[in-house]
Write an enzyme that holds these catalytic residues in place. Structure first.
Site, PDB file in Angstrom:
ATOM      1  N   PHE A  70     103.079   5.555 -11.023  1.00  0.00           N
ATOM      2  CA  PHE A  70     102.089   4.549 -11.431  1.00  0.00           C
ATOM      3  C   PHE A  70     102.599   3.177 -11.026  1.00  0.00           C
ATOM      4  O   PHE A  70     103.805   3.015 -10.752  1.00  0.00           O
ATOM      5  CB  PHE A  70     101.838   4.619 -12.942  1.00  0.00           C
ATOM      6  CG  PHE A  70     103.104   4.634 -13.771  1.00  0.00           C
ATOM      7  CD1 PHE A  70     103.708   3.451 -14.173  1.00  0.00           C
ATOM      8  CD2 PHE A  70     103.702   5.842 -14.113  1.00  0.00           C
ATOM      9  CE1 PHE A  70     104.882   3.473 -14.916  1.00  0.00           C
ATOM     10  CE2 PHE A  70     104.882   5.866 -14.860  1.00  0.00           C
ATOM     11  CZ  PHE A  70     105.477   4.675 -15.263  1.00  0.00           C
ATOM     12  N   PHE A  72     104.157  -0.009 -11.937  1.00  0.00           N
ATOM     13  CA  PHE A  72     105.093   0.205 -10.839  1.00  0.00           C
ATOM     14  C   PHE A  72     106.288   0.958 -11.396  1.00  0.00           C
ATOM     15  O   PHE A  72     107.290   0.344 -11.763  1.00  0.00           O
ATOM     16  CB  PHE A  72     105.538  -1.143 -10.241  1.00  0.00           C
ATOM     17  CG  PHE A  72     104.391  -1.922  -9.669  1.00  0.00           C
ATOM     18  CD1 PHE A  72     103.883  -1.573  -8.418  1.00  0.00           C
ATOM     19  CD2 PHE A  72     103.798  -2.940 -10.382  1.00  0.00           C
ATOM     20  CE1 PHE A  72     102.809  -2.281  -7.882  1.00  0.00           C
ATOM     21  CE2 PHE A  72     102.716  -3.641  -9.840  1.00  0.00           C
ATOM     22  CZ  PHE A  72     102.222  -3.317  -8.592  1.00  0.00           C
TER      23      PHE A  72
END
Ligand code: CUA
Length: 151
Positions: A70, A72
């Site tokens: 995802f 980050f």
């Protein structure tokens, strides 16, 4: 005269055939066949096994690492793996396309939202390995990583 009729009928049949092909192509294009392996990216966090990302022992020296990507980061952020263990990584993305690369191994995958990509590696040497995102995914791309501790 009858020749003209037959040519016309032939033309009509041909036109109908092409129309059928065109409609089929259009309908197929509009509704691509659904992939049973596809997960709605918004539901990755509530879909097993990705609702509880992490290591699952599947053999004497073998583990599944179910992981999410995802912006980050990766879930989980750290994996603790015994020396000599084979790890089967199963990774999907909750949002955009990410990369999943473990430098020093053959593991290098593209992670598409909702699709599960898999790769395996046997960690024979103790040490610290990084999991890096190698697909540009936004402002925090350079910070997107996780750690594997083998020991
Ligand atoms: Cu995720 Cu770059």
């Amino acid at each position: 005269r009858s020749e003209k009729v037959w040519i016309t009928i032939g033309g009509v049949v041909l036109a109908a055939f092409f129309a059928t092909v065109a409609i089929d192509a259009f309908v197929m294009g509009a509704t691509p066949p659904s992939d049973p392996k596809m997960i709605d990216p918004a539901k990755v966090s509530t879909t097993p096994p990705f609702d509880k990302p992490g290591l699952v022992q599947v053999g004497p020296k073998e583990y599944d690492a179910n992981m999410t990507a995802f912006t980050f980061g990766f879930g989980p952020n750290v994996l603790n793996v015994p020396v000599g263990a084979k790890v089967n990584f199963h990774v999907t993305s909750k949002d955009v396309v990410h990369g999943f690369e473990i430098p020093g191994t053959d593991v290098n995958m593209m992670i598409d939202p909702g699709f599960v990509n898999s790769a395996s590696h046997t960690f024979d040497k103790p040490g610290k390995y990084l999991i890096l995102c190698n697909e540009y995914c936004g402002a925090g791309h350079q910070l997107m990583m996780a750690t594997i501790i083998v020991g």
